[in-house]
Design a protein around this motif. Structure first.
Motif, mmCIF file in Angstrom:
data_model
loop_
_atom_site.group_PDB
_atom_site.id
_atom_site.type_symbol
_atom_site.label_atom_id
_atom_site.label_comp_id
_atom_site.label_asym_id
_atom_site.label_seq_id
_atom_site.Cartn_x
_atom_site.Cartn_y
_atom_site.Cartn_z
ATOM 1 N N VAL A 34 0.838 -1.203 0.000
ATOM 2 C CA VAL A 34 0.000 0.000 0.000
ATOM 3 C C VAL A 34 0.871 1.251 0.000
ATOM 4 C CG1 VAL A 34 -1.629 1.350 1.364
ATOM 5 C CG2 VAL A 34 -1.994 -1.105 1.056
ATOM 6 N N ILE A 35 1.947 1.228 0.783
ATOM 7 C CA ILE A 35 2.880 2.365 0.806
ATOM 8 C C ILE A 35 3.484 2.582 -0.573
ATOM 9 C CG2 ILE A 35 5.091 3.179 1.723
ATOM 10 C CD1 ILE A 35 4.359 1.788 4.363
ATOM 11 N N VAL A 36 3.841 1.467 -1.236
ATOM 12 C CA VAL A 36 4.387 1.567 -2.592
ATOM 13 C C VAL A 36 3.360 2.170 -3.547
ATOM 14 C CG1 VAL A 36 5.185 0.224 -4.573
ATOM 15 C CG2 VAL A 36 6.027 -0.335 -2.287
ATOM 16 N N LEU A 37 2.093 1.746 -3.421
ATOM 17 C CA LEU A 37 1.044 2.243 -4.308
ATOM 18 C C LEU A 37 0.867 3.754 -4.198
ATOM 19 C CD1 LEU A 37 -1.842 -0.390 -3.964
ATOM 20 C CD2 LEU A 37 -0.239 -0.132 -5.842
ATOM 21 N N PHE A 38 0.889 4.263 -2.966
ATOM 22 C CA PHE A 38 0.541 5.665 -2.758
ATOM 23 C C PHE A 38 1.732 6.614 -2.734
ATOM 24 C CE2 PHE A 38 -3.313 3.593 -1.278
ATOM 25 C CZ PHE A 38 -4.303 4.432 -1.781
ATOM 26 N N PHE A 39 2.913 6.103 -2.465
ATOM 27 C CA PHE A 39 4.048 7.004 -2.286
ATOM 28 C C PHE A 39 5.171 6.812 -3.302
ATOM 29 C CE2 PHE A 39 2.036 6.709 1.885
ATOM 30 C CZ PHE A 39 1.816 8.059 2.153
ATOM 31 N N VAL A 40 5.118 5.736 -4.096
ATOM 32 C CA VAL A 40 6.112 5.529 -5.146
ATOM 33 C C VAL A 40 5.494 5.958 -6.475
ATOM 34 C CG1 VAL A 40 7.506 3.842 -6.391
ATOM 35 C CG2 VAL A 40 7.231 3.655 -3.912
ATOM 36 N N PRO A 41 6.171 6.808 -7.244
ATOM 37 C CA PRO A 41 5.600 7.281 -8.508
ATOM 38 C C PRO A 41 5.225 6.135 -9.438
ATOM 39 C CG PRO A 41 7.562 8.542 -7.938
ATOM 40 C CD PRO A 41 7.489 7.415 -6.963
ATOM 41 N N ASN A 42 4.086 6.265 -10.097
ATOM 42 C CA ASN A 42 3.592 5.260 -11.037
ATOM 43 C C ASN A 42 4.340 5.395 -12.356
ATOM 44 O OD1 ASN A 42 2.140 3.423 -12.472
ATOM 45 N ND2 ASN A 42 0.139 4.366 -12.157
ATOM 46 N N ILE A 47 2.627 -0.459 -12.054
ATOM 47 C CA ILE A 47 2.998 -0.928 -10.721
ATOM 48 C C ILE A 47 2.849 -2.450 -10.674
ATOM 49 C CG2 ILE A 47 2.386 -0.842 -8.277
ATOM 50 C CD1 ILE A 47 1.346 1.980 -8.754
ATOM 51 N N VAL A 48 3.781 -3.099 -10.045
ATOM 52 C CA VAL A 48 3.704 -4.553 -9.894
ATOM 53 C C VAL A 48 2.521 -4.895 -8.998
ATOM 54 C CG1 VAL A 48 4.877 -6.603 -9.025
ATOM 55 C CG2 VAL A 48 6.177 -4.840 -10.220
ATOM 56 N N ASN A 49 1.659 -5.785 -9.451
ATOM 57 C CA ASN A 49 0.496 -6.166 -8.645
ATOM 58 C C ASN A 49 0.941 -6.984 -7.437
ATOM 59 O OD1 ASN A 49 0.389 -9.148 -9.399
ATOM 60 N ND2 ASN A 49 0.211 -8.215 -11.419
ATOM 61 N N PHE A 50 0.021 -7.135 -6.478
ATOM 62 C CA PHE A 50 0.376 -7.780 -5.219
ATOM 63 C C PHE A 50 0.773 -9.234 -5.412
ATOM 64 C CE2 PHE A 50 -0.603 -9.901 -1.159
ATOM 65 C CZ PHE A 50 0.216 -9.162 -0.324
ATOM 66 N N PHE A 51 0.184 -9.893 -6.393
ATOM 67 C CA PHE A 51 0.529 -11.283 -6.662
ATOM 68 C C PHE A 51 2.013 -11.415 -6.987
ATOM 69 C CE2 PHE A 51 0.864 -15.020 -9.442
ATOM 70 C CZ PHE A 51 0.217 -15.980 -8.682
ATOM 71 N N GLU A 52 2.508 -10.570 -7.889
ATOM 72 C CA GLU A 52 3.925 -10.585 -8.246
ATOM 73 C C GLU A 52 4.773 -10.052 -7.103
ATOM 74 O OE1 GLU A 52 5.464 -11.830 -10.794
ATOM 75 O OE2 GLU A 52 3.623 -12.551 -11.722
ATOM 76 N N THR A 120 -12.556 3.189 -9.827
ATOM 77 C CA THR A 120 -12.416 4.358 -8.969
ATOM 78 C C THR A 120 -11.524 5.385 -9.644
ATOM 79 O OG1 THR A 120 -10.444 3.586 -7.767
ATOM 80 C CG2 THR A 120 -12.594 2.847 -6.941
ATOM 81 N N ALA A 121 -11.364 6.521 -8.970
ATOM 82 C CA ALA A 121 -10.547 7.599 -9.537
ATOM 83 C C ALA A 121 -9.069 7.456 -9.191
ATOM 84 C CB ALA A 121 -11.059 8.946 -9.025
ATOM 85 N N LEU A 122 -8.714 6.394 -8.511
ATOM 86 C CA LEU A 122 -7.307 6.190 -8.154
ATOM 87 C C LEU A 122 -6.475 5.987 -9.419
ATOM 88 C CD1 LEU A 122 -7.732 3.781 -5.100
ATOM 89 C CD2 LEU A 122 -7.243 6.230 -5.061
ATOM 90 N N GLN A 123 -5.381 6.712 -9.507
ATOM 91 C CA GLN A 123 -4.549 6.698 -10.712
ATOM 92 C C GLN A 123 -3.463 5.638 -10.619
ATOM 93 O OE1 GLN A 123 -5.338 8.625 -13.424
ATOM 94 N NE2 GLN A 123 -7.142 9.076 -12.170
ATOM 95 N N PHE A 124 -3.874 4.372 -10.701
ATOM 96 C CA PHE A 124 -2.922 3.275 -10.663
ATOM 97 C C PHE A 124 -2.948 2.543 -12.001
ATOM 98 C CE2 PHE A 124 -4.184 3.024 -5.968
ATOM 99 C CZ PHE A 124 -3.169 3.911 -5.603
ATOM 100 N N THR A 125 -1.779 2.220 -12.515
ATOM 101 C CA THR A 125 -1.679 1.413 -13.723
ATOM 102 C C THR A 125 -0.851 0.189 -13.383
ATOM 103 O OG1 THR A 125 -1.759 3.363 -15.124
ATOM 104 C CG2 THR A 125 -0.971 1.329 -16.128
ATOM 105 N N PHE A 126 -1.509 -0.969 -13.294
ATOM 106 C CA PHE A 126 -0.818 -2.186 -12.910
ATOM 107 C C PHE A 126 -0.270 -2.908 -14.138
ATOM 108 C CE2 PHE A 126 -3.760 -1.485 -9.400
ATOM 109 C CZ PHE A 126 -2.914 -1.628 -8.322
ATOM 110 N N THR A 127 0.757 -3.679 -13.918
ATOM 111 C CA THR A 127 1.311 -4.490 -14.998
ATOM 112 C C THR A 127 0.247 -5.471 -15.481
ATOM 113 O OG1 THR A 127 2.217 -6.001 -13.346
ATOM 114 C CG2 THR A 127 3.686 -4.311 -14.195
#
Length: 236
Positions: A34-42, A47-52, A120-127
């Motif tokens: 979660v810290i990586v998702l919100f504080f590491v630039p996308n 972003i590597v998904n939790f499975f990986e 949602t409006a969260l700006q995440f782009t997963f692999t």
């Protein structure tokens, strides 16, 4: 019938104890992710998904659990009158249950991540997660891999428990060989580049061969563990 029920009871007790350990492990791992998702630039790659993200951490956790199993469960259970055979099956079945749990949770968390990113409006782009067949293959690999790591840790633990630290080093060497074979089946360790006569296995193109090789390795480890624990002296 009584023997089977007794084995199940021992297996559930061992699984449940390690299940409690895994809750701490997963809590820490999810928090880090979660810290990586919100504080590491996308990045553009996503972003590597939790499975990986959890793949190698789960393997190491299972390795440690396997090492600890003999010290935590063997002496206490034998002191309660449980046979070595029942403890062996209890640890093996409990380890498989733990591996299943640690495979399902990352898949579930990853599914939630993709739903959040899509709806949602969260700006995440997963692999990319690939097709459903690729997901199934990855899940099988994940399960077999972490279960194998547990058995290898168990091998190390029994080696030190039964023979002491000097001979225990030989079990570490055996564990390294087993880890190399496991990596070879799943394209993580290219043994074929070191030993030319060993064929190169591509897990993506030959999943049946990779799975078969992994299952043979697991069966060999379980067989060795049964031989090592069958008449093992118990430290009271």
């Amino acid at each position: 019938m009584k023997q089977k029920k007794f084995n199940s009871k021992v297996a559930f007790g061992i699984f449940f104890e390690q299940f409690k350990w895994s809750l701490w492990f997963l809590s820490i791992l999810v928090t880090i992710h979660v810290i990586v998702l919100f504080f590491v630039p996308n990045s553009d790659a996503g972003i590597v998904n939790f499975f990986e993200f959890s793949r190698y951490s789960s393997a190491i956790f299972m390795l440690v659990c396997g090492i600890m199993a003999v010290y935590v469960f063997v002496t206490s259970h034998v002191q309660q009158g449980i046979t070595r055979k029942n403890v062996y099956f209890g640890i093996a079945i409990g380890a498989l249950g733990l591996a299943l749990f640690l495979t399902m949770i990352p898949i579930l968390v990853t599914g939630i991540e993709f739903l959040l990113a899509e709806y949602t409006a969260l700006q995440f782009t997963f692999t990319s997660i690939g097709s459903s067949s690729e997901w199934l293959m990855e899940a099988v690999f994940y399960l077999l891999n972490i279960f194998t790591y547990y058995l290898i840790g168990w091998l190390i633990g029994v080696g030190y428990y039964r023979f002491g630290w000097i001979i225990g080093f030989l079990f570490i060497a055996a564990a390294i060989v087993a880890l190399s074979l496991n990596g070879y089946f799943w394209e993580e360790d290219d043994i074929s580049s070191v030993i030319p006569w060993i064929p190169d296995i591509q897990a993506d193109s030959s999943p049946a061969i990779a799975i078969t090789g992994s299952l043979i390795l697991i069966a060999a480890l379980l067989g060795v563990m049964r031989l090592l624990t069958k008449r093992m002296a118990i430290k009271m």
